[in-house]
Design an enzyme around this catalytic site. Structure first.
Site, PDB file in Angstrom:
ATOM      1  N   VAL A  15       0.834  -1.210   0.000  1.00 28.59           N
ATOM      2  CA  VAL A  15       0.000   0.000   0.000  1.00 28.59           C
ATOM      3  C   VAL A  15       0.868   1.260   0.000  1.00 28.59           C
ATOM      4  CG1 VAL A  15      -1.857   1.236   1.167  1.00 28.59           C
ATOM      5  CG2 VAL A  15      -1.819  -1.269   1.216  1.00 28.59           C
ATOM      6  N   LYS A 107      -7.242  -1.082  10.228  1.00 33.93           N
ATOM      7  CA  LYS A 107      -8.576  -1.400  10.787  1.00 33.93           C
ATOM      8  C   LYS A 107      -8.507  -1.986  12.187  1.00 33.93           C
ATOM      9  CE  LYS A 107      -7.204  -4.746   7.843  1.00 33.93           C
ATOM     10  NZ  LYS A 107      -6.619  -4.670   6.530  1.00 33.93           N
ATOM     11  N   VAL A 134     -11.419   0.085   5.518  1.00 40.10           N
ATOM     12  CA  VAL A 134     -12.590  -0.786   5.298  1.00 40.10           C
ATOM     13  C   VAL A 134     -12.851  -0.944   3.801  1.00 40.10           C
ATOM     14  CG1 VAL A 134     -15.050  -1.114   5.751  1.00 40.10           C
ATOM     15  CG2 VAL A 134     -13.608  -0.011   7.477  1.00 40.10           C
ATOM     16  N   ILE A 138     -13.277   0.725  -2.030  1.00 40.53           N
ATOM     17  CA  ILE A 138     -14.683   1.175  -1.996  1.00 40.53           C
ATOM     18  C   ILE A 138     -14.797   2.362  -1.034  1.00 40.53           C
ATOM     19  CG2 ILE A 138     -17.066   0.543  -1.468  1.00 40.53           C
ATOM     20  CD1 ILE A 138     -16.364  -2.375  -1.922  1.00 40.53           C
ATOM     21  N   GLU A 192      -3.284 -13.215   5.142  1.00 34.39           N
ATOM     22  CA  GLU A 192      -2.505 -12.397   6.072  1.00 34.39           C
ATOM     23  C   GLU A 192      -1.439 -13.280   6.710  1.00 34.39           C
ATOM     24  OE1 GLU A 192      -3.175  -9.099   6.940  1.00 34.39           O
ATOM     25  OE2 GLU A 192      -5.045  -8.843   5.844  1.00 34.39           O
ATOM     26  N   ASP A 203     -10.453 -10.014  10.692  1.00 35.98           N
ATOM     27  CA  ASP A 203     -10.212  -8.834   9.844  1.00 35.98           C
ATOM     28  C   ASP A 203     -11.545  -8.208   9.417  1.00 35.98           C
ATOM     29  OD1 ASP A 203      -8.527  -7.310   7.622  1.00 35.98           O
ATOM     30  OD2 ASP A 203     -10.135  -8.347   6.568  1.00 35.98           O
ATOM     31  N   LYS A 207     -13.548  -4.430  10.490  1.00 35.00           N
ATOM     32  CA  LYS A 207     -14.159  -3.497   9.536  1.00 35.00           C
ATOM     33  C   LYS A 207     -15.625  -3.258   9.889  1.00 35.00           C
ATOM     34  CE  LYS A 207     -10.953  -5.179   6.019  1.00 35.00           C
ATOM     35  NZ  LYS A 207     -10.715  -6.185   4.976  1.00 35.00           N
TER      36      LYS A 207
HETATM   37  N1  HSE Z   1      -6.835  -9.751   4.077  1.00 38.77           N
HETATM   38  C1  HSE Z   1      -7.728  -8.706   3.716  1.00 38.77           C
HETATM   39  C2  HSE Z   1      -8.703  -9.261   2.688  1.00 38.77           C
HETATM   40  C3  HSE Z   1      -6.982  -7.537   3.133  1.00 38.77           C
HETATM   41  O1  HSE Z   1      -8.517 -10.377   2.209  1.00 38.77           O
HETATM   42  O2  HSE Z   1      -9.673  -8.605   2.368  1.00 38.77           O
HETATM   43  C4  HSE Z   1      -7.696  -6.250   3.363  1.00 38.77           C
HETATM   44  O3  HSE Z   1      -8.016  -6.065   4.713  1.00 38.77           O
END
Ligand code: HSE
Length: 428
Positions: A15, A107, A134, A138, A192, A203, A207
Site C-alpha cells: 500500500v 482497521k 474498510v 470502496i 494475512e 479482519d 471493519k
Molecule cells: N486480508 C484482507 C482481505 C486484506 O482479504 O480482504 C484487506 O483487509
C-alpha cells in the site's frame, strides 16, 4: 497556490508503495484538485535496503515511525504499518500530539483503539482519516459519514474480506474442499501473515465494528461482534446450498435493535441471484440501508496496491483541502456505548442433517423442529448408497434461540448421524 502538503509515509509495503506511485504519477492532478501540491518529504520502513518498485531517492529516511511522526517537515503522518498495538499506535499518537494529521489504513487499531484515538485527535483539532481501513478501494467511510449523513441507518452488511470470498467462490467453482483452496490462497499470497485474521473472520469484524460506529453513532465495539469464520464451511454445504438457490458468504451484519447493537460476522446463505450472491473472487461488497435513501450497494476491490492506495489518497486530498470531519462522523465524546445484543432478529435457516435411514427418522426430526416452534419451508433428501440419509431443510423465519434449542435436542432423537450443520439465510 498554497504551501505544499508534506507527507511522511510510515510503511513501504504494497500500500505504501502504491501511495508513492500515485503521488509521483498524479502530481499535477492532485495539486489542481487540492489547490496545493502534495509532496512526500520523508518515509520509513523496517528494511531500508529492500528492492522496491518505486523511486524513493528524493525522500528523507526516518529511523523509525515514531521519529517520522515527530518530524517538523511532515504535516500528515500516513500510517501504513498495520497492527493493533505497538509502533503503529504509538506513532499515531505521537503524530497527533506533534500537531500532525493522520491517515491510516489500520482497521485493527481503529476497531480496538479508535475511540481513544478519535477523542485525542478531536481534542487536539487534528484529522484522523481511514478510508482505506474498510473494503479497500470502496469509498464506504465517506459514503456513510458524508453522503448518507441525512439518513438514519437501518442496517449495514457486507462481504469485507476478499480472501474469504476468494476461498468460498473457488470452492464453489472448482468443487474443491476447504483445505485445498486454503492452501492455494496461501500459495497465491492472499492470506494475512496470521491467516486466522482472514479465515477466522477477525479482519472483517474489525471493519464491521468501524462501520457500525459510524452508522449508529456508537463507540467502536469489536468485542460485541459475534464472530464465526469460514473454517467449518464444507464443499458439501456449498453444493447443497447451491442446489437450494443459495451461495455461502462470510457476511457481516450490523443493525441497531430495541435490545441493543447486533453485530455478527458469520458464514451465511444469500440468494444466488442477489448482488451478494453474485460476488465473485476477492471483490468486496457493502450494502447500506438508510431510511431516506433505501438500499445502496457498493462493490469493488477490497485490497491490493492500487485500490487501497486510491482510498489513502482520498483522505490525503480531504486534508489538503482543509476539510475537518469528526473521526466517526460525530464528535467522539458524544458517541454512545453500544449495548451489545446477541442476534435475535429472525431469519430462515439452512439445516443439513445426516439421518439414520430407518422408519420414523424424519418424523422425529420434524417433531423436534415443531416443538421448537420452527416451521419447515423446503426439504430435500439426497440419494445415498450407505445406511445414512443426507437431508437438507430450509426453515421459515425463526429465531436463533429456537434453532439453538432444536440443534441441542436433535441428538436425543437417536436418529442423527454426526453433527448437524446450521447456517443463517440472510435477507438481502
Ligand atoms: N486480508 C484482507 C482481505 C486484506 O482479504 O480482504 C484487506 O483487509
Amino acid at each position: 497556490m498554497s504551501a505544499p502538503l508534506r507527507l511522511g509515509i510510515a510503511g513501504l509495503g504494497t500500500v505504501g508503495i502504491g501511495v508513492v506511485k500515485i503521488i509521483q504519477s498524479h502530481a499535477d492532478l492532485l495539486a489542481a484538485r487540492c489547490g496545493r501540491p502534495v509532496q512526500i518529504t520523508a518515509v520509513c520502513a523496517r528494511d531500508r535496503h529492500r528492492n522496491r518498485d518505486a523511486d524513493l531517492s528524493g525522500y528523507a529516511w526516518a529511523d523509525s515511525a515514531t521519529d517520522l511522526a515527530r518530524r517538523d517537515d511532515v504535516d500528515v503522518f500516513v500510517e501504513l504499518i498495520g497492527g493493533e498495538e505497538g509502533v503503529a499506535r504509538d506513532a499515531t499518537l505521537i503524530a497527533l500530539e506533534s500537531g500532525k494529521d493522520v491517515v491510516t489504513a489500520n482497521k485493527a487499531m481503529l476497531a480496538m483503539h479508535g475511540q481513544a484515538l478519535a477523542e485525542r485527535a478531536e481534542e487536539l483539532g487534528r484529522a484522523l482519516r481511514f478510508e482505506a481501513a474498510v473494503a479497500g478501494g470502496i469509498p464506504v467511510i465517506k459514503t456513510l459519514t458524508e453522503s448518507l449523513a441525512g439518513n438514519s441507518i437501518r442496517r449495514v452488511m457486507g462481504v469485507m474480506n476478499g480472501t474469504c470470498n476468494y476461498i468460498l467462490t473457488r470452492m464453489q467453482s472448482a468443487g474443491l474442499p476447504y483445505d485445498t483452496v486454503f492452501e492455494e490462497a496461501r500459495q497465491l499470497g492472499y492470506l494475512e501473515a496470521d491467516p486466522t485474521l482472514d479465515v477466522g473472520g477477525i479482519d472483517a469484524s474489525h471493519k464491521l465494528a468501524i462501520l457500525a460506529a459510524i452508522a449508529f453513532g456508537t463507540r467502536p465495539a469489536f468485542d460485541g461482534v459475534e464472530i464465526e469464520g469460514i473454517e467449518r464451511v464444507s464443499i458439501d454445504d456449498i453444493n447443497r446450498a447451491a442446489d437450494m438457490g443459495y451461495r455461502i458468504k462470510l457476511l457481516g451484519v450490523a443493525q441497531m435493535t430495541a435490545r441493543g447493537l447486533e453485530q455478527r460476522m458469520s458464514p451465511c446463505l444469500v440468494p444466488c441471484d442477489s448482488p451478494l450472491g453474485q460476488l465473485e473472487g476477492g471483490t468486496n461488497m457493502v450494502v447500506i440501508e438508510g431510511d431516506a435513501v433505501g438500499q445502496l450497494v457498493l462493490r469493488g476491490p477490497g485490497a491490493g496496491e492500487g485500490p487501497t492506495a486510491s482510498a489513502v489518497l482520498s483522505d490525503i486530498v480531504e486534508i489538503a483541502r482543509g476539510v475537518r470531519l469528526p473521526v466517526f462522523g460525530q464528535p467522539a465524546t458524544g458517541l454512545q456505548s453500544a449495548h451489545p445484543a446477541r442476534t435475535a432478529v429472525p431469519a430462515a435457516y439452512y439445516l443439513r442433517l445426516t439421518l439414520a435411514d430407518k422408519p420414523g427418522a424424519l418424523a422425529k426430526v420434524a417433531t423436534v423442529l415443531g416443538d421448537a416452534g420452527i416451521s419447515i419451508d423446503r426439504m430435500r433428501q439426497y440419494c445415498h448408497s450407505s445406511g445414512d440419509a443426507p437431508v437438507l431443510i430450509v426453515t421459515h423465519k425463526t429465531t436463533p434461540d429456537a434453532i439453538d434449542f432444536a440443534i441441542a435436542a436433535l441428538p436425543r432423537t437417536g436418529v442423527i448421524v454426526g453433527e448437524p450443520v446450521e447456517l443463517r439465510i440472510e435477507e438481502v
